[in-house]
Design an enzyme around this catalytic site. Structure first.
Site, mmCIF file in Angstrom:
data_model
loop_
_atom_site.group_PDB
_atom_site.id
_atom_site.type_symbol
_atom_site.label_atom_id
_atom_site.label_comp_id
_atom_site.label_asym_id
_atom_site.label_seq_id
_atom_site.Cartn_x
_atom_site.Cartn_y
_atom_site.Cartn_z
ATOM 1 N N GLY A 199 22.573 5.182 -33.736
ATOM 2 C CA GLY A 199 22.032 6.043 -32.758
ATOM 3 C C GLY A 199 22.516 5.842 -31.409
ATOM 4 O O GLY A 199 22.883 6.542 -30.525
ATOM 5 N N ALA A 200 22.972 4.498 -30.905
ATOM 6 C CA ALA A 200 23.635 4.251 -29.825
ATOM 7 C C ALA A 200 24.794 4.790 -29.564
ATOM 8 O O ALA A 200 25.292 5.141 -28.439
ATOM 9 C CB ALA A 200 23.559 2.711 -29.559
ATOM 10 N N GLY A 236 0.787 -1.247 0.101
ATOM 11 C CA GLY A 236 0.220 -0.327 0.018
ATOM 12 C C GLY A 236 0.754 1.277 0.053
ATOM 13 O O GLY A 236 1.698 1.483 -0.846
ATOM 14 N N GLY A 237 0.636 2.228 0.927
ATOM 15 C CA GLY A 237 1.286 3.551 0.896
ATOM 16 C C GLY A 237 2.877 3.318 1.275
ATOM 17 O O GLY A 237 3.380 4.123 0.785
HETATM 18 C C1 HXC Z 1 -3.029 -1.960 11.824
HETATM 19 C C2 HXC Z 1 -1.795 -3.593 11.378
HETATM 20 C C3 HXC Z 1 -1.917 -3.417 10.005
HETATM 21 C C4 HXC Z 1 -2.338 -2.270 9.390
HETATM 22 C C5 HXC Z 1 -0.785 -5.194 10.380
HETATM 23 N N1 HXC Z 1 -1.378 -5.109 11.210
HETATM 24 N N2 HXC Z 1 -1.057 -4.465 9.489
HETATM 25 N N3 HXC Z 1 -2.543 -2.901 12.252
HETATM 26 N N4 HXC Z 1 -3.161 -1.419 10.271
HETATM 27 N N5 HXC Z 1 -2.464 -1.886 8.323
HETATM 28 C C6 HXC Z 1 -0.974 -5.498 12.836
HETATM 29 C C7 HXC Z 1 -1.703 -6.923 12.981
HETATM 30 O O1 HXC Z 1 -3.277 -6.451 13.439
HETATM 31 C C8 HXC Z 1 -1.094 -7.713 14.077
HETATM 32 O O2 HXC Z 1 -1.193 -7.106 15.089
HETATM 33 C C9 HXC Z 1 0.360 -7.400 13.596
HETATM 34 O O3 HXC Z 1 0.121 -6.051 12.765
HETATM 35 C C10 HXC Z 1 1.146 -8.115 12.793
HETATM 36 O O4 HXC Z 1 0.325 -8.521 11.659
HETATM 37 P P1 HXC Z 1 0.042 -9.951 11.196
HETATM 38 O O5 HXC Z 1 -0.787 -9.925 10.223
HETATM 39 O O6 HXC Z 1 -0.048 -11.001 12.413
HETATM 40 O O7 HXC Z 1 1.614 -10.234 10.618
HETATM 41 P P2 HXC Z 1 1.908 -11.329 9.301
HETATM 42 O O8 HXC Z 1 1.040 -12.554 9.214
HETATM 43 O O9 HXC Z 1 3.190 -11.248 9.108
HETATM 44 O O10 HXC Z 1 1.071 -10.401 7.973
HETATM 45 C C11 HXC Z 1 1.634 -9.051 7.824
HETATM 46 C C12 HXC Z 1 0.655 -8.297 6.828
HETATM 47 C C13 HXC Z 1 -0.494 -8.281 7.070
HETATM 48 C C14 HXC Z 1 0.995 -9.085 5.427
HETATM 49 C C15 HXC Z 1 1.789 -7.024 6.534
HETATM 50 O O11 HXC Z 1 -0.590 -7.844 8.453
HETATM 51 C C16 HXC Z 1 -1.512 -7.492 6.256
HETATM 52 O O12 HXC Z 1 -1.947 -7.965 5.154
HETATM 53 N N6 HXC Z 1 -1.588 -6.397 6.838
HETATM 54 C C17 HXC Z 1 -2.657 -5.509 6.068
HETATM 55 C C18 HXC Z 1 -1.843 -4.840 4.852
HETATM 56 C C19 HXC Z 1 -2.861 -3.868 4.152
HETATM 57 O O13 HXC Z 1 -3.853 -4.110 3.424
HETATM 58 N N7 HXC Z 1 -2.613 -2.530 4.619
HETATM 59 C C20 HXC Z 1 -3.309 -1.330 4.046
HETATM 60 C C21 HXC Z 1 -2.651 -1.059 2.810
HETATM 61 S S1 HXC Z 1 -3.757 0.327 2.144
HETATM 62 P P3 HXC Z 1 -1.399 -8.044 16.526
HETATM 63 O O14 HXC Z 1 -1.671 -7.236 17.731
HETATM 64 O O15 HXC Z 1 -2.038 -9.113 16.265
HETATM 65 O O16 HXC Z 1 0.244 -8.362 16.683
HETATM 66 C C22 HXC Z 1 -2.778 1.576 2.156
HETATM 67 C C23 HXC Z 1 -3.244 2.788 1.836
HETATM 68 C C24 HXC Z 1 -2.368 4.086 1.412
HETATM 69 O O17 HXC Z 1 -1.731 1.484 2.528
HETATM 70 C C25 HXC Z 1 -2.211 4.464 0.071
HETATM 71 C C26 HXC Z 1 -1.553 5.737 -0.079
HETATM 72 C C27 HXC Z 1 -1.044 5.912 -1.333
#
Ligand code: HXC
Length: 510
Positions: free
Chosen positions: A404-405, A169-170
């Site tokens: 050209g290169a 994402g971001g």
């Molecule tokens: C809040 C988050 C989080 C998020 C992870 N966590 N991502 N909390 N916001 N975006 C937290 C989980 O709840 C968890 O908390 C801890 O971090 C670890 O995550 P896990 O999922 O247990 O770890 P893992 O299995 O290794 O997976 C990692 C991951 C997954 C692949 C990154 O967490 C994931 O898919 N996260 C979401 C990714 C996402 O979609 N983000 C938003 C993108 S949109 P606990 O308390 O259980 O330890 C975006 C828009 C911006 O970014 C655009 C701007 C241009």
């Protein structure tokens, strides 16, 4: 007073634990270091000064008010690499998955602004799950603030991103604006949307690695500039890279003392070029034999290997090397090679790093795949980058410089300062047999006549002397003396003064 001091120490210890020992252990179990361990390895011993250790998020939704972790998922501050100032932020996956909140973003922006103001590089270490989902638009706003600072700092201070975990994402767009991105194999991946979203939208099933692993981005997409085996190797190599770079565009590139003799003669270079013009040789051998101590930091070695780019030193002075690689696709310029080298040339020009271009190029790659992919626009990027560059530009044509290169690869016509050729250079519109087939189409069936035409074209053009007679080549040099001649040329350009016409900014063919 003692109590207050103890309280401070206690607060610090709590902050240093991030998301807690259990999550730190989980991080280690995955083969990853923690955010703080990474900073310690990256910076000189005891040089790190941490900022904003006690910052906490302001979110009260989804029960977040009760979940406060000092530092809020990113460790920020400054320190030194070999004594030179560096600003750094390192995402802490143990705290809400390193996700970005409004306050987390404010910490990064503070670092970015200080680096820009004080003229020092910014290194970002990524290991994060993107926008903090509980914060919604506040997180999105935070990302935009970071992107803006990245953009303003582009070309002013070097910005380097190291991907050491998930990056989605971001979190991918800030690295994308920075000068260099590196990844760690197997433990890190980068994508705009993850495998689950991909499945929903396109019905494609891919793994994290297939979608955005180091094997994808270091080789195929070219998004990242290199991949390392583990966190430790990545951080050691990052320190090595920083040593080649100036702190900002207001500073000259650094000069390091060297034991390597300036007039070191490399007799083996006289026989580097094979007798058969279609036989390849390794351009990296030439690079390593002419630069100080053979020390070459290659950028993007796996992507578009038909062009080699990277940093080295001549008489202690950092230079950017751009070299066609005959070992891969005969060193042809294609879309990927043009983009890779064009971007590198612009980095060097922005940061006052002289360019050394080693040419052995049969031309641009023909074919529908390249034309449909926009070779014209992409090839023009490299041409544009060389043409606008005002840093010292040294060129050595070792063998082919066709079509050209020839023009593109830092020719005299694009303001090459010193252009040398080896006696083996062939500077022509194209190779002799291709040229003979076009000029003497009527004789195509007659082998004897065609051989004569080829020999005639070879005799006339496949040498450096026609170009040298016109002054397009300043001298034809002995290969063994290449190091000495380049160093002497670089000395003459120390005070080079060249400016392009004033403009708001250029319009490079993006
Ligand atoms: C809040 C988050 C989080 C998020 C992870 N966590 N991502 N909390 N916001 N975006 C937290 C989980 O709840 C968890 O908390 C801890 O971090 C670890 O995550 P896990 O999922 O247990 O770890 P893992 O299995 O290794 O997976 C990692 C991951 C997954 C692949 C990154 O967490 C994931 O898919 N996260 C979401 C990714 C996402 O979609 N983000 C938003 C993108 S949109 P606990 O308390 O259980 O330890 C975006 C828009 C911006 O970014 C655009 C701007 C241009």
């Amino acid at each position: 007073m003692k109590d207050i001091l103890e309280q401070l120490e206690e607060k610090r210890s709590r902050a240093r634990l991030g998301g807690g020992q259990k999550r730190i252990d989980a991080q280690h179990a995955k083969g990853k270091l923690t955010a703080r361990e990474r900073i310690e390895l990256l910076l000189d011993d005891d040089s790190f000064e941490e900022w904003d250790m006690f910052v906490e998020h302001r979110c009260a939704d989804f029960g977040m008010a009760e979940k406060q972790i000092p530092g809020d998922g990113v460790v920020t501050g400054h320190g030194t690499i070999n004594g030179r100032l560096i600003y750094v932020f390192s995402k802490d996956f143990t705290v809400f998955g390193g996700s970005l909140s409004a306050t987390h973003a404010e910490k990064i922006v503070k670092i970015q602004k200080a680096a820009l103001q004080n003229g020092a590089p910014v290194i970002g270490i990524f290991d994060a799950g993107g926008a903090r989902i509980q914060e919604g638009v506040a997180a999105l706003a935070g990302y935009a603030d970071i992107f803006l600072q990245n953009t303003l700092a582009s070309g002013v201070v070097p910005q380097i991103s190291m991907i050491m975990g998930p990056c989605a994402g971001g979190d991918v767009y800030s690295p994308a604006i920075t000068d260099f991105i590196f990844m760690v194999r197997d433990t890190s991946y980068m994508y705009v949307t993850g495998p689950d979203v991909v499945k929903t939208v396109t019905n494609e099933e891919v793994t994290h690695e297939e979608l955005g692993g180091a094997s994808v981005h270091a080789k195929k997409s070219g998004v990242v500039d290199g991949a390392f085996e583990n966190d430790l190797e990545a951080l050691v190599q990052l320190r090595r890279l920083v040593d080649f770079l100036p702190l900002s565009n207001r500073e000259p590139a650094p000069v390091r003392s060297t034991q390597d003799a300036i007039d070191r003669c490399e007799a083996s270079l006289d026989t580097l070029i094979p007798a058969n013009p279609n036989q390849p040789y390794d351009m990296k051998e030439l690079i390593e034999k002419i630069v100080d101590e053979g020390d070459f930091f290659e950028i993007s070695p796996e992507h578009a290997p038909n062009i080699v780019v990277g940093f080295a030193r001549l008489e202690g002075q950092s230079v950017g090397i751009v070299a066609n690689q005959p070992m891969s696709l005969a060193g042809v310029l294609d879309i990927d090679a043009s983009r890779k080298a064009g971007r590198f040339v612009r980095f060097c020009d922005a940061f006052n790093i002289p360019l050394v271009t080693l040419v052995d190029v049969p031309g641009f790659l023909p074919g529908t795949k390249q034309e449909y992919g926009g070779l014209i626009k992409h090839g023009a990027k490299l041409l544009f980058a060389y043409a606008e560059a005002t840093v010292p530009k040294l060129t050595v044509i070792t063998r082919k410089a066709y079509g050209g290169a020839y023009d593109v690869m830092s020719s005299k016509h694009l303001r090459g300062d010193v252009n040398y050729a080896w006696p083996t250079a062939e500077i022509a519109v194209m190779g002799a047999s291709g040229a003979a087939e076009i000029i003497h189409r009527a004789d195509l069936g007659d082998e004897e006549k065609m051989a004569e035409h080829v020999a005639e074209y070879e005799g006339r053009f496949t040498n450096p002397f026609i170009a040298a007679s016109r002054g397009y080549i300043d001298d034809v040099i002995m290969p063994r003396n290449t190091r000495r001649r380049l160093i002497q040329a670089l000395r003459t350009l120390k005070h080079k003064d060249l400016e392009n016409p004033w403009k708001k900014h250029d319009n490079i063919p993006l």
